[in-house]
Scaffold this active site. Structure first.
Site, short mmCIF file in Angstrom:
data_model
loop_
_atom_site.label_atom_id
_atom_site.label_comp_id
_atom_site.label_asym_id
_atom_site.label_seq_id
_atom_site.Cartn_x
_atom_site.Cartn_y
_atom_site.Cartn_z
N LYS A 132 0.85 -1.18 0.00
CA LYS A 132 0.00 0.00 0.00
C LYS A 132 0.89 1.24 0.00
O LYS A 132 1.75 1.39 0.87
CB LYS A 132 -0.89 0.03 1.23
CG LYS A 132 -2.18 -0.76 1.10
CD LYS A 132 -3.07 -0.44 2.29
CE LYS A 132 -4.40 -1.13 2.18
NZ LYS A 132 -5.27 -0.81 3.35
N ASN A 220 -7.11 -2.93 8.92
CA ASN A 220 -7.48 -1.55 9.24
C ASN A 220 -8.18 -1.45 10.59
O ASN A 220 -8.80 -0.42 10.90
CB ASN A 220 -8.40 -0.97 8.16
CG ASN A 220 -7.66 -0.71 6.87
OD1 ASN A 220 -6.63 -0.07 6.86
ND2 ASN A 220 -8.19 -1.23 5.78
N HIS A 227 -7.73 7.43 11.49
CA HIS A 227 -7.47 8.36 10.39
C HIS A 227 -8.26 9.65 10.56
O HIS A 227 -7.78 10.74 10.23
CB HIS A 227 -7.82 7.71 9.06
CG HIS A 227 -6.81 6.70 8.62
ND1 HIS A 227 -7.04 5.80 7.58
CD2 HIS A 227 -5.55 6.43 9.04
CE1 HIS A 227 -5.98 5.04 7.42
NE2 HIS A 227 -5.07 5.40 8.29
N HIS A 239 0.27 8.45 14.14
CA HIS A 239 -0.63 7.44 13.59
C HIS A 239 -0.95 6.34 14.59
O HIS A 239 -2.12 5.98 14.79
CB HIS A 239 0.00 6.83 12.33
CG HIS A 239 -0.80 5.73 11.73
ND1 HIS A 239 -2.02 5.93 11.10
CD2 HIS A 239 -0.58 4.39 11.67
CE1 HIS A 239 -2.50 4.78 10.68
NE2 HIS A 239 -1.64 3.83 11.01
#
Length: 333
Positions: A132, A220, A227, A239
């Site tokens: 990704k 995720n 996010h 993050h």
């Protein structure tokens, strides 16, 4: 040295985990490469020797340097140097660098090889693995990118000793996630084995669903709120810190849906708290705005998709009840 593989058929690639892994860069470059563009940041105290003609290209710091302007700058600099498809990009840094350099490699000359030398815990267990790549827009995180698998990944655990405490904890936010994806006794493993266990888990998931058409979405877990927190707070939170809060929120949401019980929520809090990570939304952020940001998440196709724990493990689930989403903030504020 622990040697692993991301299983993608003829595009499978090695992941090396252990102290000094960066020194094996030359043997993992694609065959025939004559020049290497090394992408890094000025703050990263790690250097590499590709063993071939190379030039270092420095990008901006933090998530604010992870944008389309940086992609243009890198590609133009490479073009002026004469980098071509027979050459290679080497990303040296954390997730910001591997995401950005990986995306630039994916679009330059319609794709040139990239090797990641991951220098942070977060990059080693997550960001550098799986292909990704992407950059941020003002409207949200990682909204522009592509799938572009690296040729190899080197996770040098020796360099983790150079990280400031907050940056190291940043990686622990992603490590906490893996505790709910089937990696057992993670907190008790020696560092090299813990990193390798997370890589092994992610590699297996990526090998089964490279383009996130189904199962890969479980990676995720904690990221939908995570996010949104990063975007709304203009990246004041790192993050991994945001993901940690997202894990608690997702657990509370799953409990309200009857998918898990209070004991399982308490387990989430124990794991996240054990890594000394935050568990509440920073003051001043509006839950209404955060829910609005959920709709911009990459997983949102038809409504809001949340990855939630449940009787069959972690899985993606569509949620249309805005009142429910807002109500779950009571447990994280």
């Amino acid at each position: 040295m622990i040697e692993l593989e991301v299983p993608l058929g003829d595009r499978s690639y090695p992941v090396l985990v252990g102290s000094g892994a960066r020194h094996r860069l030359l043997e993992l470059l694609p065959v025939g490469v004559k020049r290497v563009a090394v992408v890094t940041q000025a703050s990263i105290p790690v250097t590499v020797d590709p063993g071939v003609d190379h030039r270092v290209f420095t990008m901006g710091e933090g998530e604010h340097g992870k944008d389309l302007g940086t992609i243009e700058d890198l590609c133009r600099d490479w073009a002026q140097w004469g980098l071509n498809r027979g050459d290679c990009v080497v990303a040296v840094g954390g997730g910001v660098v591997t995401d950005t350099a990986g995306f630039a490699a994916a679009v330059y000359h319609r794709g040139i090889p990239v090797v990641h030398v991951a220098t942070t815990l977060l990059a080693q267990i997550d960001a550098a693995i799986g292909g990704k790549t992407g950059v941020n827009l003002p409207e949200g995180k990682n909204l522009v990118g592509s799938f572009w698998q690296p040729s190899a990944v080197l996770c040098d655990t020796e360099v983790l000793g150079t990280l400031p405490p907050r940056e190291y904890r940043n990686g622990l936010g992603e490590m906490a996630k893996y505790a709910f994806l089937g990696v057992e006794d993670l907190a008790d493993l020696p560092l090299d084995e813990a990193v390798a266990a997370c890589v092994r888990c992610k590699a297996e998931v990526v090998g089964s669903d490279e383009r996130e058409s189904g199962r890969r979405a479980i990676l995720n877990y904690g990221h939908t709120l995570g996010h949104a927190l990063e975007t709304a707070g203009q990246y004041d939170l790192r993050h991994g810190e945001a993901v940690a809060i997202g894990l608690i929120y997702a657990a509370e949401l799953a409990r309200r849906l009857g998918r898990i019980d209070a004991a399982r929520v308490a387990e989430h809090r124990k794991v996240v708290g054990g890594y000394d990570l935050p568990m509440t939304v920073p003051p001043g952020l509006d839950p209404e705005q955060l829910v609005d940001l959920f709709t911009r998440d990459k997983k949102a196709v038809d409504g809001i998709t949340f990855v939630l724990d449940g009787p069959d493990g972690v899985e993606p689930l569509r949620i249309d009840d805005r009142k429910l989403l807002l109500g779950a903030f009571d447990a994280v504020t």
